[in-house]
Structure formats: C-alpha cells, structure tokens
Design a protein around this motif. Structure first.
Motif, short mmCIF file in Angstrom:
data_model
loop_
_atom_site.label_atom_id
_atom_site.label_comp_id
_atom_site.label_asym_id
_atom_site.label_seq_id
_atom_site.Cartn_x
_atom_site.Cartn_y
_atom_site.Cartn_z
N PRO A 88 0.82 -1.21 0.00
CA PRO A 88 0.00 0.00 0.00
C PRO A 88 0.86 1.27 0.00
O PRO A 88 1.87 1.35 0.68
CB PRO A 88 -0.82 -0.11 1.28
CG PRO A 88 -0.13 -1.12 2.12
CD PRO A 88 0.69 -1.99 1.22
N LYS A 89 0.44 2.23 -0.80
CA LYS A 89 1.11 3.54 -0.87
C LYS A 89 0.08 4.61 -0.55
O LYS A 89 -0.95 4.71 -1.21
CB LYS A 89 1.66 3.80 -2.28
CG LYS A 89 2.59 2.73 -2.82
CD LYS A 89 3.91 2.73 -2.11
CE LYS A 89 4.85 1.73 -2.75
NZ LYS A 89 5.63 0.98 -1.83
N SER A 90 0.35 5.39 0.49
CA SER A 90 -0.60 6.43 0.89
C SER A 90 -0.02 7.84 0.74
O SER A 90 -0.71 8.82 0.96
CB SER A 90 -1.05 6.21 2.34
OG SER A 90 0.07 6.24 3.20
N GLU A 91 1.25 7.93 0.36
CA GLU A 91 1.86 9.23 0.09
C GLU A 91 2.99 9.06 -0.91
O GLU A 91 3.50 7.96 -1.12
CB GLU A 91 2.38 9.89 1.36
CG GLU A 91 3.51 9.18 2.04
CD GLU A 91 4.00 9.93 3.27
OE1 GLU A 91 5.22 10.13 3.37
OE2 GLU A 91 3.17 10.33 4.09
N GLY A 92 3.33 10.19 -1.54
CA GLY A 92 4.40 10.14 -2.53
C GLY A 92 4.60 11.49 -3.18
O GLY A 92 4.16 12.52 -2.67
N ALA A 93 5.26 11.48 -4.33
CA ALA A 93 5.62 12.71 -5.02
C ALA A 93 4.39 13.50 -5.43
O ALA A 93 3.45 12.97 -6.00
CB ALA A 93 6.46 12.39 -6.25
N GLN A 94 4.43 14.80 -5.13
CA GLN A 94 3.41 15.75 -5.58
C GLN A 94 3.95 16.62 -6.71
O GLN A 94 3.20 17.08 -7.56
CB GLN A 94 2.96 16.64 -4.42
CG GLN A 94 2.48 15.88 -3.20
CD GLN A 94 1.17 15.17 -3.43
OE1 GLN A 94 0.22 15.78 -3.88
NE2 GLN A 94 1.13 13.89 -3.14
N SER A 95 5.26 16.82 -6.70
CA SER A 95 5.92 17.57 -7.78
C SER A 95 7.40 17.22 -7.79
O SER A 95 7.96 16.78 -6.78
CB SER A 95 5.73 19.08 -7.62
OG SER A 95 6.39 19.55 -6.47
N ILE A 96 8.00 17.44 -8.96
CA ILE A 96 9.44 17.28 -9.14
C ILE A 96 9.95 18.60 -9.70
O ILE A 96 9.34 19.16 -10.62
CB ILE A 96 9.77 16.16 -10.14
CG1 ILE A 96 9.19 14.82 -9.69
CG2 ILE A 96 11.29 16.04 -10.33
CD1 ILE A 96 9.25 13.75 -10.76
N THR A 97 11.07 19.08 -9.16
CA THR A 97 11.64 20.34 -9.63
C THR A 97 13.13 20.16 -9.92
O THR A 97 13.87 19.70 -9.06
CB THR A 97 11.45 21.46 -8.59
OG1 THR A 97 10.05 21.56 -8.27
CG2 THR A 97 11.93 22.80 -9.13
N TRP A 98 13.51 20.51 -11.13
CA TRP A 98 14.91 20.57 -11.52
C TRP A 98 15.31 22.04 -11.49
O TRP A 98 14.62 22.89 -12.07
CB TRP A 98 15.12 20.01 -12.92
CG TRP A 98 15.02 18.53 -13.03
CD1 TRP A 98 16.04 17.61 -12.96
CD2 TRP A 98 13.84 17.75 -13.27
NE1 TRP A 98 15.56 16.35 -13.13
CE2 TRP A 98 14.20 16.40 -13.33
CE3 TRP A 98 12.49 18.08 -13.45
CZ2 TRP A 98 13.29 15.37 -13.54
CZ3 TRP A 98 11.57 17.06 -13.66
CH2 TRP A 98 11.98 15.72 -13.71
N THR A 99 16.41 22.38 -10.79
CA THR A 99 16.84 23.77 -10.65
C THR A 99 18.32 23.92 -10.97
O THR A 99 19.05 22.94 -11.07
CB THR A 99 16.60 24.28 -9.20
OG1 THR A 99 17.30 23.42 -8.29
CG2 THR A 99 15.13 24.31 -8.85
N ASN A 100 18.74 25.18 -11.04
CA ASN A 100 20.14 25.55 -11.22
C ASN A 100 20.76 25.01 -12.50
O ASN A 100 21.95 24.77 -12.57
CB ASN A 100 20.98 25.13 -10.00
CG ASN A 100 20.50 25.79 -8.74
OD1 ASN A 100 20.16 26.97 -8.73
ND2 ASN A 100 20.41 25.03 -7.66
#
Length: 159
Positions: free
Chosen positions: A77-89
């Motif tokens: 079971p998975k109840s949480e995880g990635a909401q967004s991914i950000t590549w910076t710099n």
C-alpha cells in the motif's frame, strides 16, 4: 502557438495502459522569449504513484511529497508520494531542447479513455512558460496546454 505541432512542453510517448510502470520523458523545446530556462517544475497528478525522477547532469533535482487522496496498491500500500518534481540551477538556452525524465506507476485510478494532465512550469531569469492550462468544453484549445497522457486499453503490469 496553440496547435499540437507547436506544443513546447510535451511527453515523448503520450499513451499507456492503466496499471503499468511508465517512463515519462517531458520535452522542453525552448527557453522563455530568448532567455535560458533555469528551473523546470512538473506537478504529479493524483493516481501516478511511486514517482522517481532521473538525475540530470548540471541540474539539482528535488521532490515535494505529500499524502495521496487515497491509498494505492503498488508493491504494497502507498498512501503518500511525489506531488511535484523540480529541476533547478540548470541552463537550457532558448535555442536548445532538452528532456526531463521520471518514472511512475499509472494506477487503477485511470481507465482506458482517460486523459491525464501533467502541468509543467519552466522558469527563466525574468519570466516563465506555464504549460498548465486544461481544455474547457466548448472553448478553443488553450494557448499553453498542460501536456497529456492518454490511457489506452492494454494488459497492465508492474515492473
């Protein structure tokens, strides 16, 4: 600028079956009005689970996590995880093209015929391109549409 041929943030492969592990390759075809892109943020829709970004040389990557609206079964079971991914710099010059890659499980929250919208914002020194608009019934195609993943028939499987 509004036609599919001129979409500036799009998926390399834009269809998959539900209950599959999928490699998302987000294409960014230019910077912002002559400026280099230094940040790319991809929002992860509910129902895409166990999302992991691919490291990118010359860029820093971070993942914002949070609870899912419901639990999903993917290797337990998975109840949480990635909401967004950000590549910076990083530095994607206006005249260059690049790809930002992540993988994730397309859960049973989706069925054949569904369209999954994956908003993307690319930020430059003094501006941004926000590919986040969703189509509205009876209206013209948005000028800055969010990239889409079409869910098709097929034998789902996990990797």
């Amino acid at each position: 600028m509004a036609g599919s041929a001129s979409a500036h943030a799009s998926l390399d492969v834009s269809e998959t079956a539900p209950e599959t592990t999928f490699k998302f390759v987000m294409r960014i075809s230019h910077g912002c009005d002559g400026q280099a892109t230094h940040t790319v943020k991809i929002d992860i829709p509910e129902g895409l689970v166990s999302v992991k970004p691919m490291p990118k040389a010359g860029w820093d990557v971070s993942v914002e996590t949070g609870p899912y609206a419901r639990s999903y079964d993917y290797h337990g079971p998975k109840s949480e995880g990635a909401q967004s991914i950000t590549w910076t710099n990083g530095a994607l010059e206006d005249w260059q093209y690049d790809e930002f890659v992540f993988r994730g499980y397309v859960s049973d929250a989706f069925a054949p015929g569904d369209t999954v919208y994956i908003p993307v914002v690319q930020t430059c020194e003094s501006g941004e391109n926000a590919w986040v608009e969703l189509p509205q019934e009876g209206q013209a195609r948005p000028a800055h549409p969010a990239p889409t993943l079409s869910i098709i028939e097929g034998a789902g499987h996990s990797h």
